[in-house]
Design an enzyme around this catalytic site. Structure first.
Site, mmCIF file in Angstrom:
data_model
loop_
_atom_site.group_PDB
_atom_site.id
_atom_site.type_symbol
_atom_site.label_atom_id
_atom_site.label_comp_id
_atom_site.label_asym_id
_atom_site.label_seq_id
_atom_site.Cartn_x
_atom_site.Cartn_y
_atom_site.Cartn_z
ATOM 1 C CB CYS A 75 -7.224 -11.161 9.647
ATOM 2 S SG CYS A 75 -8.559 -10.439 10.812
ATOM 3 N NE ARG A 80 -2.152 -8.923 6.670
ATOM 4 C CZ ARG A 80 -2.373 -9.053 5.251
ATOM 5 N NH1 ARG A 80 -1.572 -8.735 4.360
ATOM 6 N NH2 ARG A 80 -3.646 -8.916 5.030
ATOM 7 C CD1 TRP A 135 -7.051 -4.182 13.244
ATOM 8 C CD2 TRP A 135 -8.693 -4.399 11.510
ATOM 9 N NE1 TRP A 135 -7.775 -2.944 12.824
ATOM 10 C CE2 TRP A 135 -8.844 -2.875 12.045
ATOM 11 C CE3 TRP A 135 -9.825 -4.698 10.678
ATOM 12 C CZ2 TRP A 135 -9.579 -2.183 11.400
ATOM 13 C CZ3 TRP A 135 -10.565 -3.970 10.189
ATOM 14 C CH2 TRP A 135 -10.452 -2.483 10.484
ATOM 15 C CG ASN A 175 -6.810 -13.163 6.774
ATOM 16 O OD1 ASN A 175 -6.878 -13.420 8.136
ATOM 17 N ND2 ASN A 175 -5.679 -12.820 6.221
ATOM 18 N N GLY A 176 -11.199 -11.965 6.283
ATOM 19 C CA GLY A 176 -12.301 -11.491 5.382
ATOM 20 C C GLY A 176 -13.568 -11.548 6.408
ATOM 21 C CD GLU A 214 -1.481 11.446 3.190
ATOM 22 O OE1 GLU A 214 -2.598 11.236 2.996
ATOM 23 O OE2 GLU A 214 -0.630 10.690 3.759
ATOM 24 C CE LYS A 229 0.028 9.502 6.675
ATOM 25 N NZ LYS A 229 -0.084 8.682 5.353
ATOM 26 C CD GLU A 265 -2.303 6.370 9.231
ATOM 27 O OE1 GLU A 265 -1.805 7.174 8.648
ATOM 28 O OE2 GLU A 265 -2.203 5.019 8.818
ATOM 29 C CG HIS A 323 -17.276 30.176 5.504
ATOM 30 N ND1 HIS A 323 -18.174 31.382 5.512
ATOM 31 C CD2 HIS A 323 -16.261 30.361 4.477
ATOM 32 C CE1 HIS A 323 -17.625 32.073 4.167
ATOM 33 N NE2 HIS A 323 -16.683 31.558 3.860
ATOM 34 C CE LYS A 382 1.525 -0.230 4.237
ATOM 35 N NZ LYS A 382 1.702 1.186 4.381
HETATM 36 O O1 M6R Z 1 -3.465 -0.058 0.111
HETATM 37 P P1 M6R Z 1 -4.220 1.113 -0.109
HETATM 38 O O2 M6R Z 1 -3.287 2.458 -0.857
HETATM 39 O O3 M6R Z 1 -5.457 1.080 -1.155
HETATM 40 O O4 M6R Z 1 -4.746 1.579 1.348
HETATM 41 C C1 M6R Z 1 -5.615 2.762 1.476
HETATM 42 C C2 M6R Z 1 -5.554 3.095 2.502
HETATM 43 O O5 M6R Z 1 -5.965 2.245 3.586
HETATM 44 C C3 M6R Z 1 -4.388 3.695 3.045
HETATM 45 O O6 M6R Z 1 -3.768 4.579 2.193
HETATM 46 C C4 M6R Z 1 -4.451 4.415 4.494
HETATM 47 O O7 M6R Z 1 -5.053 5.554 4.437
HETATM 48 C C5 M6R Z 1 -2.982 4.725 5.044
HETATM 49 N N1 M6R Z 1 -2.461 3.396 5.726
HETATM 50 C C6 M6R Z 1 -2.775 5.943 5.734
HETATM 51 O O8 M6R Z 1 -1.532 6.334 6.163
#
Ligand code: M6R
Length: 587
Positions: free
Chosen positions: A2, A27, A71, A95-96, A460, A464, A467, A483, A582
């Site tokens: 949010c 965000r 969000w 927010n929260g 990773e 990506k 996502e 396995h 974000k």
């Molecule tokens: O701000 P942070 O590095 O703590 O965020 C952690 C994850 O939310 C962040 O790395 C997320 O997995 C990425 N947006 C993925 O691309």
């Protein structure tokens, strides 16, 4: 997550609020709304979807207002659940998460009050309205005492001439300009050169008028604090000629790495010497991409220095009663420095007696304030929700730490500085992945395979890809495939194999033979030219060779580009993946 904006001044509030909300879009959100005081009367516009849907807000008059991008956590994404929430002339954006919302709501219902949304946030407007006896600040302070959980709040009152804000475990920044004041959950929404910003701390409140911003503690006592003058670098970023921030940010990797390499001298001058001489155990806590940086650091530090490193998902660390040695160095890795789980894990490590090293890209984040040692990466603002340059920046800092650990123990390891010229070269050599996009866009499932450090890179790569393409993908240990997961391999399952370690490359190629035999198209990312010619390989990216333990810094680049190209091919917006945010400031 949010986003909050608020404005009070001489200008019409609605364009300022809408502009601020646009700047918070990165965000992630699924609905938006604003409330403006028009001649003292509250006018509210809320919509599901993008900020553009708030067109009707343009017609709102009035110079005081608050806005929000939501969000969804409690309650579906809808206009009804969008903020601001209004009760008896009190409008609130939040927010929260209010953890005791259900109990508080029950109390309000017992008083005969009605609710219009399914959110936890709406109850805050009820509590403030109930506590109001002529002074909004006092009412917000009293209401905040009732709340458990996390909150950043901005509150308006019908007929009022102020905005009152509160913060607990969720970031909030107020700023004062010439005859106007602002509040936002993130600097870009309010930044303009020369404005004076006040970063609220936990338990603090702010009263904004057109003339001034004043901070208060939880007893309502005035806090005297000088604001910080915002600088050019903190202003809203520019996409330039790029179609998307994500693509631009991949091109910014070399600079991010350059700005995130730290010399032994730096560690010496900044109070790390004792820890780096004495540390026998390292724990890393992080989420998502930052967790994968931690895995890459573990691979490098254990391989090159034989110092044991454990890497925890921060969300697991806080609830699985980890067995923690008080003499371990705990590294909390977080691009934003605001991730709720990582903050909680770092706090827990502190309580267990560990020294906490914060590794973050945001020098003014909450994480920096709770750490004993600090490394700030120089990736610059990362706007794309998908982490790209911040990943390589984290690796630059973690590999620098590895080199410093070696230096303080009089050992020798390869210098991470050697990677710097190879980053730009790796971006150029990865251009071929644009041609892979049609095959990956049609995939039913995708595998990213590797062993050792290559496996960390594969994890990773798959994150990506999932996502931003919304397609299933798995990062897998190449040797583990047979396995179980090999059952999935067929012609609809493209496989990306990574091979950067001479000792393991042939072993990884065994997995390539296995998937190829089941019809899976194979794409290779390697530094070994000889492997590229093998008949199983449909297409390859040949990257420069480097120390294998450090290779994820390079090998993840084509994987980031593959995710980007496939998302664009599928007409997804790679900068704003659905359902994601974000910075994840709730657990
Ligand atoms: O701000 P942070 O590095 O703590 O965020 C952690 C994850 O939310 C962040 O790395 C997320 O997995 C990425 N947006 C993925 O691309």
């Amino acid at each position: 997550m949010c986003g909050i904006v608020g404005y009070i001044g001489k200008r019409r509030a609605s364009p300022v609020l809408l502009d601020g909300l646009k700047k918070l879009e990165y965000r992630g959100y699924d609905s938006a709304g604003i409330a403006v005081l028009d001649q003292g009367i509250l006018r509210v516009v809320k919509r599901q979807g993008r900020v553009e849907e708030l067109g009707a807000a343009h017609s709102l008059d009035g110079c005081i207002g608050i806005g929000h991008t939501r969000w969804a956590t409690h309650g579906a994404p809808s206009a009804r659940n969008a903020h601001p929430h209004v009760f008896r002339g009190i409008a609130v954006v939040h927010n929260g998460i209010i953890e005791n919302a259900a109990a508080l709501r029950a109390l309000c219902l017992a008083r005969g009050e009605t609710f219009l949304s399914d959110t936890d946030s709406e109850v805050v407007a009820h509590l403030i309205a109930h506590a109001f006896c002529g002074d909004l600040l006092s009412a917000v302070i009293r209401a905040a005492r009732e709340l458990t959980g996390s909150f950043a709040l901005a509150v308006l009152r019908e007929g009022g001439e102020e905005i009152v804000c509160a913060r607990k475990k969720s970031p909030l920044i107020a700023a004062a300009g010439e005859g106007e004041s602002f509040v936002a959950s993130d600097i870009p929404a309010i930044a303009a050169s020369g404005r004076r910003a006040y970063i609220l701390q936990d338990g603090e409140f702010a009263r904004l008028t057109a003339e001034d911003v004043q901070l208060y503690d939880e007893n309502g006592a005035l806090i005297a604090r000088e604001g910080v003058v915002l600088e050019e670098g903190e202003l809203a970023p520019d996409r330039g000629t790029y179609a998307h921030f994500m693509r631009k940010e991949i091109d910014e990797i070399p600079r991010a790495v350059q700005n995130s390499l730290f010399s032994a001298d730096y560690f010496q001058k900044n109070g790390f010497s004792e820890v780096l001489c004495q540390t026998e155990y390292i724990d890393i806590v992080a989420c998502g991409t930052a967790y994968h940086s931690g895995l890459c650091a573990k691979a490098a530090i254990e391989e090159l220095l034989r110092i044991p490193v454990r890497v925890f998902l921060a969300s697991e660390y806080r609830y699985t009663r980890p067995i923690v040695r008080g003499d371990a160095l705990t590294i909390a890795v977080s691009q934003s420095g605001e991730t709720a789980d990582t903050l909680a894990a770092a706090q827990l490590a502190k309580e267990k007696g560990c020294k906490v090293l914060a590794l973050t890209n945001c020098a003014r984040s909450t994480l920096t304030r709770m750490s004993d040692l600090l490394l700030v990466t120089g990736a610059g603002r990362e706007v794309g929700v998908a982490a790209t340059k911040s990943f390589q920046a984290q690796l630059a800092a973690l590999y620098s730490l590895c080199a410093a650990l070696a230096y303080f123990r009089k050992k020798r390891v390869p210098s991470p500085k050697d990677l710097l010229p190879l980053c730009g070269q790796s971006i150029r050599e990865s251009a071929a992945v644009a041609g892979w996009a049609p095959c990956f866009a049609a995939a039913r499932n995708v595998f990213f395979l590797g062993r050792g450090a290559d496996r960390c890179a594969a994890l990773e790569g798959s994150l990506k890809f999932k996502e931003i393409t919304y397609l299933p993908a798995e990062g897998y240990a190449a040797g583990e495939l047979k396995h179980g997961a090999l059952a999935l391999a067929d012609e609809t399952t493209p496989v990306v194999a990574l091979a950067f370690d001479e000792r393991l490359a042939e072993k990884t190629m065994n997995a390539v033979h296995e998937v190829y035999a089941r019809g899976a198209p194979v794409f290779l990312v390697t530094c070994f030219p000889a492997l590229c010619g093998q008949k199983e390989v449909s297409s390859f990216v040949l990257l420069p060779a480097c120390e294998p333990a450090f290779s994820p810094m390079l090998s993840v680049i084509p994987l980031q580009l593959l995710a980007y190209e496939t998302a664009v091919f599928l007409k997804n917006d790679p900068d704003k993946p659905r359902n994601l945010a974000k910075s994840v400031t709730v657990e």
